[in-house]
Design an enzyme around this catalytic site. Structure first.
Site, PDB file in Angstrom:
ATOM      1  N   LEU B 227      52.051  55.707  18.166  1.00  0.00           N
ATOM      2  CA  LEU B 227      52.983  56.708  18.668  1.00  0.00           C
ATOM      3  C   LEU B 227      52.306  57.694  19.643  1.00  0.00           C
ATOM      4  O   LEU B 227      51.234  58.230  19.349  1.00  0.00           O
ATOM      5  CB  LEU B 227      53.572  57.491  17.480  1.00  0.00           C
ATOM      6  N   ASP B 228      52.944  57.951  20.782  1.00  0.00           N
ATOM      7  CA  ASP B 228      52.481  58.962  21.744  1.00  0.00           C
ATOM      8  C   ASP B 228      51.071  58.689  22.249  1.00  0.00           C
ATOM      9  O   ASP B 228      50.369  59.609  22.666  1.00  0.00           O
ATOM     10  CB  ASP B 228      52.529  60.373  21.123  1.00  0.00           C
ATOM     11  N   ALA B 229      50.637  57.445  22.193  1.00  0.00           N
ATOM     12  CA  ALA B 229      49.258  57.152  22.565  1.00  0.00           C
ATOM     13  C   ALA B 229      49.151  56.129  23.690  1.00  0.00           C
ATOM     14  O   ALA B 229      48.063  55.694  24.029  1.00  0.00           O
ATOM     15  CB  ALA B 229      48.477  56.674  21.340  1.00  0.00           C
TER      16      ALA B 229
END
Lengths: 284, 284, 284, 284
Positions: B227-229
């Site tokens: 996530l969000d990476a």
């Protein structure tokens, strides 16, 4: 091994990129950076290329003369070259404001600029002590209506004697004489304290205050005979408000001037600025 | 006459620029834009090239297969191509926030994005009326713990049916299932409402407020399983002060999100984004 | 409970802040925000104050008339007031460009602007369908040399009929007639597509391209009789390079225009803009 | 005539602005600047006020003790004051990096900072010559595991002896001991070379490179015992691209660090920074 930076301008022609890159490849060179730009409207081609070569396989001199004969002539190029590790000689002209001078010298001492500074020149004595603190020769050449012609000669003599490559006007409050501009065409960098073409002339912060702008700027450009109208190299801006007095605009503008001038100098030193007409191509 | 955009990644090798540009020249093509980048540390080469060719002298299909055989194989290239006038099919996923959707659709209607939008998909019904106003099909696929697997299948079916090229998550408040990420690897663009890697997760403006930062940001990135990476495409920032409540941060952030997402979409559409490892090369 | 916003201009005088804040305190009010500015050079005082009061202890009308009698007269104030929850009526004038209109209407629908939009007016029919999609009345009033006087009358009639508070020119490509400016003094907001005072007039992006600037801008200002010379409300800028053609400057400028105009509208709606002379005080 | 700057924090209470401004008026003072902020959530009130008074009518000492008795006690204020022309004594701690030091000293010599610099302190000898060039005493106090306790005592002794008001860590690559932080609570200003809270720790530019961010930052904050977690005073950012190597990020970051640190120092000197909890109110 050595590295060379080439900067090229010429009429645009199909196949030119292929020809230049193939040429480098044939001299067993390795292209490290290549930037190109085509002005389609005017059919003009621009390139900056940095390549690594082997002195044994193709010497610097050999590379340059091969390039001249095999490519530059045929393509009708205006071009120049510079060894990657070359440190241009930069003369700094100042008057009484010290902030840009401090900034440039701090960067110079930190090894950030990649130049030599043979001397600082001023029409006033005020900043002599700064030059001393940084151990750089300082020449005081006053400029009055009467002495202007002599002063120009002295300036030109100093620039010649020290083999100066380019000149930085770090808030030098004098109009540069035409003789000097001619010798150093596109090699005199000025910092103007406004977002040109808004507010040319002597008191831009006062004009900006009067007009009530919400953003102020600074512009670094090459000096041409028409005042504040030369090719723009770099511009910077900062937000201001009604709350800023003229003197606060001036204070805030100092940081802009320092930053914009330093960036313009770096672009020039790295041969990233190509002038055509009254505009610049900047390969950053 | 037609124009083609090529995007290339491969191990760096001496002579590659010369070979590619010479190839275009040999097919009587004219290079309009060329951008290249070398990651020296990892020995990786990246290029984006746009060329104009003559259908009579070398058809699009011919050019592509010649390139594959004469260059791509030898240099071990990962590459792709696209006709200049191609309009990719972009699906938009939303939840309840409407600002990014309004912004994208406004730009779409102005002809700014260069895409087709076959449909808008949401896990809620709230934004149906916006889709109607802009005359774009709207599909409502609710996502709950129980329906997640079915929802994914429905989504994949819709994407396939409409031959969607890439997906934009315009504040879609759901985790994208791994099955979908796999099919659309580096083709799902998300907008995260913080300056990643600061403040990942669900409530970044609250975290920014807590920490007392003076600048907030937004980040557009490709969706990966973590996530969000994923690889960052574009980031934007805005100044804030103690004077901003959380809800004012959110309001100010909306403009950032719109701008950053729209820029990321444009870069993607123009094939200016190359992903390698978990990073991007952006040729702007 | 109700909240009131006061905006005050008057000659500066010792004790004025104490008097105003004490007055609010005496009416059992609670000051939520207070901003003040003194132009020392011209001895001018500016204040914006937002207070919460109790209808039972001091009604809105009572507060206003007490303020007028006890303070405004004595200090020779130019002042105005507005209930916090008041939604001003904003008319939007457009021509053929749609990007600012889409942006304003998207923000309006998201509830971001805090206005009502009684109608959109245009000298062309092109954007009628957008008005329809957003369910806002659209009036087409063509403007030619012959019809100009009639058109002005029609415009004034519409503005009066709908009790319009202020007008936004969202790229309205017509010179606003003096009659209209007089009625809506400092209430007509224009967006000019350059960093004024650089590049006034009709084709600023072309001029910016010619001059080779490295930064472009947009300026929102109140309309005065002198073209592009009214009090500046907001300015925004973006970096550009030699690589941008005129049409790319125009595309890049669209985002600036949208953002700058939207911010100016918000400042105006919240009564954060005070005009004095040809400048503005903006309490943000 | 003299001018005084007051900085106030206390629980929010109706009428406080009226009381404070009326108090100044009663002492025949003239308010030059007033800034206030209310944290509604926590019911906290913040004010910075600059007033001009007449020594004959109310001396500085008298003003201060009257304020303490008539206002500060009743409102339970945390407050401080400073004559407008006071130049705080600022100690500068450095290690080996010289760019922030050059920048601060240049600004100091230009008269921009409004401080005195009693000494520069370093754990290394490298920057001694810069101190000499600027004619400022330089103390070399090496810090090793063994000498840490002694070094702290020496530092504290020097700070006391020179009556230092606040300390600037201009890239001082040592963890400040708790003893020193305690004595100079919210008076030690650090510059961290990242956009905190992203990339805390020792090598933020390397981390930024790894993550592939498109914007880098710098953060100035007060030093607290928890590393890189103190109240943020100022942050700055700059755009970067895939084209920047780690060393280019570091070079680009230097300008950010200089600017952000200089601004933080100026805010601190002008008493524009109020710390509450782990956040700051900045009245700019």
């Amino acid at each position: 091994m050595y590295a060379i930076t080439l900067v090229i301008q010429c009429p645009d022609k199909k196949g030119i990129i292929a020809d230049v890159t193939s040429f480098v490849y044939e001299q067993k060179g390795n292209i490290q950076y290549i930037d190109q730009y085509v002005d389609r409207e005017n059919g003009a081609f621009f390139m900056r290329l940095q390549a690594e070569l082997d002195e044994q396989l193709c010497s610097y001199q050999n590379f340059v003369s091969l390039f001249e004969n095999q490519l530059a002539n045929g393509y009708n190029m205006t071009w120049s070259h510079q060894p990657l590790n070359y440190k241009p000689k930069m003369a700094v002209f100042v008057s009484k404001y010290d902030h840009c001078l401090y900034d440039l010298l701090g960067r110079f001492k930190s090894g950030e600029l990649g130049v030599e500074i043979p001397f600082i020149l001023s029409n006033h004595k005020d900043l002599d002590s700064i030059a001393k603190a940084f151990e750089i020769p300082f020449f005081h050449i006053p400029v009055t209506k009467e002495t202007k012609a002599t002063a120009t000669k002295q300036q030109l003599a100093l620039l010649k004697e020290h083999k100066v490559d380019f000149v930085v006007l770090a808030r030098y409050m004098q109009i540069v004489p035409a003789d000097l501009i001619e010798v150093y065409k596109n090699k005199i960098i000025n910092i103007h304290h406004s977002f040109l073409p808004a507010f040319p002339g002597a008191k831009p912060y006062h004009s900006a205050f009067e007009r009530g702008v919400k953003i102020i700027g600074a512009t670094s450009h090459y000096v041409t005979e028409e005042l504040d109208a030369g090719p723009i190299i770099e511009q910077g801006v900062a937000q201001v408000s009604h709350n800023h007095s003229v003197s606060q605009l001036i204070a805030k503008g100092r940081d802009l001037e320092k930053m914009v001038l330093a960036n313009a100098v770096k672009h020039h030193v790295e041969k990233k600025v190509l002038v055509y007409g009254n505009k610049t191509v900047i390969f950053t």
